[in-house]
Design an enzyme around this catalytic site. Structure first.
Site, PDB file in Angstrom:
ATOM      1  N   SER A 208      14.172  -8.603  25.961  1.00 23.31           N
ATOM      2  CA  SER A 208      13.680  -8.038  24.873  1.00 23.31           C
ATOM      3  C   SER A 208      12.528  -7.274  24.544  1.00 23.31           C
ATOM      4  O   SER A 208      11.641  -7.012  25.674  1.00 23.31           O
ATOM      5  CB  SER A 208      12.895  -9.617  24.204  1.00 23.31           C
ATOM      6  OG  SER A 208      14.110 -10.797  24.238  1.00 23.31           O
ATOM      7  N   LYS A 232       8.870 -22.056  18.996  1.00 17.46           N
ATOM      8  CA  LYS A 232       8.480 -21.099  17.815  1.00 17.46           C
ATOM      9  C   LYS A 232       9.719 -21.023  16.999  1.00 17.46           C
ATOM     10  O   LYS A 232       9.562 -20.934  15.727  1.00 17.46           O
ATOM     11  CB  LYS A 232       8.363 -19.860  18.489  1.00 17.46           C
ATOM     12  CG  LYS A 232       7.359 -18.979  17.577  1.00 17.46           C
ATOM     13  CD  LYS A 232       6.583 -17.834  18.188  1.00 17.46           C
ATOM     14  CE  LYS A 232       5.790 -17.156  17.398  1.00 17.46           C
ATOM     15  NZ  LYS A 232       4.901 -16.313  18.052  1.00 17.46           N
ATOM     16  N   ASP A 233      11.185 -20.853  17.641  1.00 18.97           N
ATOM     17  CA  ASP A 233      12.123 -20.752  16.849  1.00 18.97           C
ATOM     18  C   ASP A 233      12.562 -22.017  15.862  1.00 18.97           C
ATOM     19  O   ASP A 233      13.008 -21.998  14.784  1.00 18.97           O
ATOM     20  CB  ASP A 233      13.486 -20.559  17.631  1.00 18.97           C
ATOM     21  CG  ASP A 233      13.212 -18.989  18.182  1.00 18.97           C
ATOM     22  OD1 ASP A 233      12.466 -18.155  17.517  1.00 18.97           O
ATOM     23  OD2 ASP A 233      13.794 -18.846  19.179  1.00 18.97           O
ATOM     24  N   GLU A 276      28.224  -8.531  -4.999  1.00 15.31           N
ATOM     25  CA  GLU A 276      27.299  -9.336  -4.589  1.00 15.31           C
ATOM     26  C   GLU A 276      25.883  -8.444  -4.382  1.00 15.31           C
ATOM     27  O   GLU A 276      26.023  -7.396  -3.871  1.00 15.31           O
ATOM     28  CB  GLU A 276      27.683 -10.162  -3.408  1.00 15.31           C
ATOM     29  CG  GLU A 276      28.709 -11.504  -3.457  1.00 15.31           C
ATOM     30  CD  GLU A 276      28.002 -12.523  -4.266  1.00 15.31           C
ATOM     31  OE1 GLU A 276      27.409 -12.203  -5.409  1.00 15.31           O
ATOM     32  OE2 GLU A 276      28.047 -13.696  -3.480  1.00 15.31           O
TER      33      GLU A 276
END
Length: 416
Positions: A208, A232-233, A276
């Site tokens: 990451s 955390k997620d 949309e």
């Protein structure tokens, strides 16, 4: 689990991908939640979509009535339909934030170019899936949206009209178009899930990115994904589903168009045809070309609309700055926030009527959108004077917490 793992190494795959076996930079903030939230939104769309497909009829004579049947007669059908319709909006919200987070922190830069490219492919597949799904309720905006959007393909020289007929299965949206769009709308989410697996796989090779934009130097710069980032997620997921529930239960039609509760009528054109909301910026770019210049204006609009997305594929090579994070790129940070405002204005223009003032505003904002990627970013990446980077993630974290910009050995580092 050991017995299973010895015969089918799925537990070790999961552990290595999202468990304690996957080291993650220790300084990831909440902007890194949105990748997981996008996966959760896709799961909601697949689950609700599969159940809705059991009750939907892809036939022009009964499609609108089948949607009303789902809403009125199927047990929990109203909830499934509202969750699916608003789930698409939530999916696009988190993906747009995910994209802009990548732009801000330079997640498209080496060695993560493939992660970025696969992300843009996912975005294109999402747009195709959402467009075809919008047609399925067979209301007024569904029919005329399909008529207008597919009509733009006819602007392609020589083969455009044949492409349009091939897409619709006829000369106008009807049963053939409904069947094609329903089939592809059902299939593409599973294709998206497959590309997401490739996206995550490509991410696990370099690891990451992080807010500092510096490479991991060692174990002191990382923590295990579980339990630190699963917690955390999980918190982010709770907030996401809370907002989602408020939307579904208290404002389920806020992001839709009231004309789609009117059955499709080929003889009655709505006063204001709009897609949309998540297509509005691209629709504004499409409408910005009003005069023929070498090529017909309609063709320029189609090329610009597709080009506005395709340009993202080339971003890793347009931005040649060696510094990733906008935290250390003052000029790029200003350009980034101007781009955010520009895209919001494009969305506002795309959802408004095509009056002269909105056309002019759309042309200005569309021109800036392309200028940002093709002119401003390349120039900034060459002439910008960046701030000094921290030596490591750990150094930046310690500097942030002591507030004085110094580590234990006395070396000066930039404080937050």
């Amino acid at each position: 689990m050991q017995w299973v793992d010895n015969r089918l190494p799925l537990p070790r795959l999961v552990y290595g991908a999202i468990g304690g076996g996957y080291p993650v930079p220790r300084n990831l903030n909440y902007w890194w939640n949105f990748g997981v939230l996008a996966g959760a939104a896709l799961a909601v769309q697949i689950i609700t979509g599969v159940v809705l497909a059991m009750h939907y009829a892809a036939n022009g004579a009964v499609a609108f009535d089948s949607v009303e049947h789902i809403m009125r007669d199927v047990n929990g059908g109203w909830f499934l339909r509202y969750a699916h319709a608003n789930g698409a909006s939530m999916f696009f919200i988190v993906v747009y934030i995910h994209i802009f987070r990548g732009l801000y922190y330079g997640s498209y830069k080496p060695p993560r170019e493939m992660v970025w490219l696969l992300g843009v492919v996912i975005f294109l597949l999402m747009m195709a899936t959402a467009f075809m799904g919008y047609v399925l309720p067979w209301g007024q905006m569904s029919f005329w949206g399909a008529q207008v959007i597919t009509g733009f393909f006819s602007a392609i020289p020589l083969v455009g009209e044949n492409i349009r007929i091939w897409l619709l299965g006829g000369y106008a949206p009807d049963n053939a178009a409904l069947n094609r769009f329903f089939s592809l709308h059902y299939l593409l989410p599973f294709v998206i899930a497959g590309v997401i697996i490739l996206h995550i796989w490509a991410l696990h090779i370099p690891g990451s990115n992080n807010p500092e934009g510096v490479d991991v130097k060692g174990e002191q710069d990382t923590v295990p994904f579980h339990p630190y980032y699963t917690a955390k997620d999980g918190w982010g997921m709770g907030v996401f589903f809370l907002i989602f529930a408020l939307l579904v239960f208290f404002a389920p039609n806020m992001l839709g168009h009231p004309d789609n509760y009117i059955p499709a009528n080929p003889l009655s054109t709505p006063a204001h045809i709009v897609p949309e909301w998540y297509f509005w910026p691209f629709y504004a770019i499409l409408r910005s070309f009003t005069a023929d210049f070498i090529l017909p204006a309609k063709l320029w609009g189609v090329l610009a609309m597709f080009g506005s997305i395709l340009i993202l594929f080339f971003l890793p090579w347009l931005d040649r700055s060696p510094v990733r994070s906008a935290k250390y790129r003052p000029a790029y940070r200003i350009a980034f926030w101007v781009l955010v405002v520009d895209v919001l204005l494009l969305g506002y223009v795309g959802g408004s009527e095509a009056t002269p003032k909105f056309l002019i505003l759309g042309q200005i904002t569309a021109a800036y959108y392309f200028a940002h990627f093709l002119i401003i970013v390349p120039i900034i990446s060459r002439i910008e004077k960046t701030r000094p980077l921290p030596n490591s993630i750990t150094e930046a974290v310690l500097a942030k917490h002591d507030g004085h910009g110094a580590t234990r050995d006395g070396a000066a580092v930039p404080a937050e």
